[in-house]
Each structure stands twice: as structure tokens, then as C-alpha cells.
Design a protein around this motif. Sequence first.
Motif, PDB file in Angstrom:
ATOM      1  N   GLU A 251      31.523 -65.273 -18.359  1.00 12.00           N
ATOM      2  CA  GLU A 251      31.419 -66.122 -17.174  1.00 12.00           C
ATOM      3  C   GLU A 251      30.983 -65.320 -15.942  1.00 12.00           C
ATOM      4  O   GLU A 251      30.203 -65.800 -15.134  1.00 12.00           O
ATOM      5  CB  GLU A 251      32.786 -66.765 -16.922  1.00 12.00           C
TER       6      GLU A 251
ATOM      7  N   ILE B  28      28.485 -63.575 -26.040  1.00 10.31           N
ATOM      8  CA  ILE B  28      27.893 -64.824 -25.539  1.00 10.31           C
ATOM      9  C   ILE B  28      27.863 -65.868 -26.653  1.00 10.31           C
ATOM     10  O   ILE B  28      28.229 -67.034 -26.441  1.00 10.31           O
ATOM     11  CB  ILE B  28      26.490 -64.560 -24.958  1.00 10.31           C
ATOM     12  N   ALA B  29      27.497 -65.454 -27.850  1.00 12.99           N
ATOM     13  CA  ALA B  29      27.466 -66.369 -28.998  1.00 12.99           C
ATOM     14  C   ALA B  29      28.879 -66.846 -29.342  1.00 12.99           C
ATOM     15  O   ALA B  29      29.085 -68.021 -29.667  1.00 12.99           O
ATOM     16  CB  ALA B  29      26.818 -65.686 -30.198  1.00 12.99           C
TER      17      ALA B  29
ATOM     18  N   VAL C  55      31.454 -67.148 -27.304  1.00 14.70           N
ATOM     19  CA  VAL C  55      31.890 -68.108 -26.286  1.00 14.70           C
ATOM     20  C   VAL C  55      31.274 -69.478 -26.552  1.00 14.70           C
ATOM     21  O   VAL C  55      31.956 -70.506 -26.469  1.00 14.70           O
ATOM     22  CB  VAL C  55      31.566 -67.588 -24.865  1.00 14.70           C
ATOM     23  N   GLU C  56      30.012 -69.493 -26.923  1.00 16.06           N
ATOM     24  CA  GLU C  56      29.354 -70.772 -27.215  1.00 16.06           C
ATOM     25  C   GLU C  56      29.992 -71.479 -28.405  1.00 16.06           C
ATOM     26  O   GLU C  56      30.047 -72.707 -28.450  1.00 16.06           O
ATOM     27  CB  GLU C  56      27.857 -70.549 -27.449  1.00 16.06           C
ATOM     28  N   ARG C  57      30.504 -70.715 -29.374  1.00 16.75           N
ATOM     29  CA  ARG C  57      31.162 -71.319 -30.540  1.00 16.75           C
ATOM     30  C   ARG C  57      32.592 -71.759 -30.222  1.00 16.75           C
ATOM     31  O   ARG C  57      33.079 -72.745 -30.767  1.00 16.75           O
ATOM     32  CB  ARG C  57      31.176 -70.345 -31.721  1.00 16.75           C
TER      33      ARG C  57
ATOM     34  N   ILE D 200      34.023 -72.476 -27.078  1.00 17.43           N
ATOM     35  CA  ILE D 200      34.219 -73.487 -26.025  1.00 17.43           C
ATOM     36  C   ILE D 200      34.497 -74.874 -26.613  1.00 17.43           C
ATOM     37  O   ILE D 200      35.458 -75.531 -26.193  1.00 17.43           O
ATOM     38  CB  ILE D 200      33.045 -73.500 -25.021  1.00 17.43           C
TER      39      ILE D 200
END
Length: 146
Positions: A46, A100-101, A103-105, A107
Motif C-alpha cells: 500500500e 503485490i501478487a 496482496v491481489e490474491r 484482498i
Amino acid sequence: MKFDMDNSLGFILNKTALLSKAHFNNYLKEYDISPEQWSLVFRVVERSGLTQKELSDSTYKDQANITRSIDRLEQKGFLKRIENPNDRRSFQLVPTQDAIALVERIIPLSQAFNAQLTQGFSEEETKMLIALLNKVHHNLEGKSVC
């Protein structure tokens, strides 16, 4: 002496936090990351470039524990320490592409977990609960309780 611990706000908050953490840990198991590590990774994704102190402050974790967690997350390939151009005594934390990947999974899992926590609540009740809990936190922030 008359005291009903089962209706004590502190007791209820503590047992709820412990149970919530245990359940959320189950959501994260397949990603080999704890709820504590998740909050650190999320915060660095973030706000890339946070110092350890800023990360500690923004996640309400003490600096001694956070150092070990950062070490583990760096070993797992989620965070990198880089030199802080503003202060040679500290470093900044940046996320890797894996972070980053991740976090995308996670969230959507976090959103589903929050929905589970507030199942049966109206949107207004959910907002009110969050506002009231933030108010409790504010009441405790920086104050000696006893």
C-alpha cells in the motif's frame, strides 16, 4: 464483589480478537503467511518505502517483533530493504512482485472474511460497529487505563 466478566467490553474484545485471528489464519494457511505478516505485506504494498518505524506505527506492532517478521518476509521473497536516502541509519521497505501478487490474491479473502464477521448486520450496523470500535481505540490511545 459484583462483576460480570462475560459482559465486560475488554473481555469480549479480547476473545473476539483471538477467535477472529484464528479463523483468518485458516483463510491464509495455503499462502504460508500469518495474519501479522499479512498486515505488514499489505501495508508495504500500500505504501512502498515505509521505514521500519513507520510500518510498526501503522500496524500497531512493536519494533522488536517487527524486525523478526521483516526478516522472515524478506526470506520468503515478499519484502526488500533498501537504503533510506533521507537517513543512513534506517532503511526503507519495498514490496516485491510476489508481494503485490499475494496482496491481489488475499484482498478478496479478507473481504470475504469481513463479510463473514458482519453476517446479519445491515450496512449501517457495520459502519456503526467500526465507528464504535475506533472510538474505543481512541479512548485507549496514549492513556493509562489504570
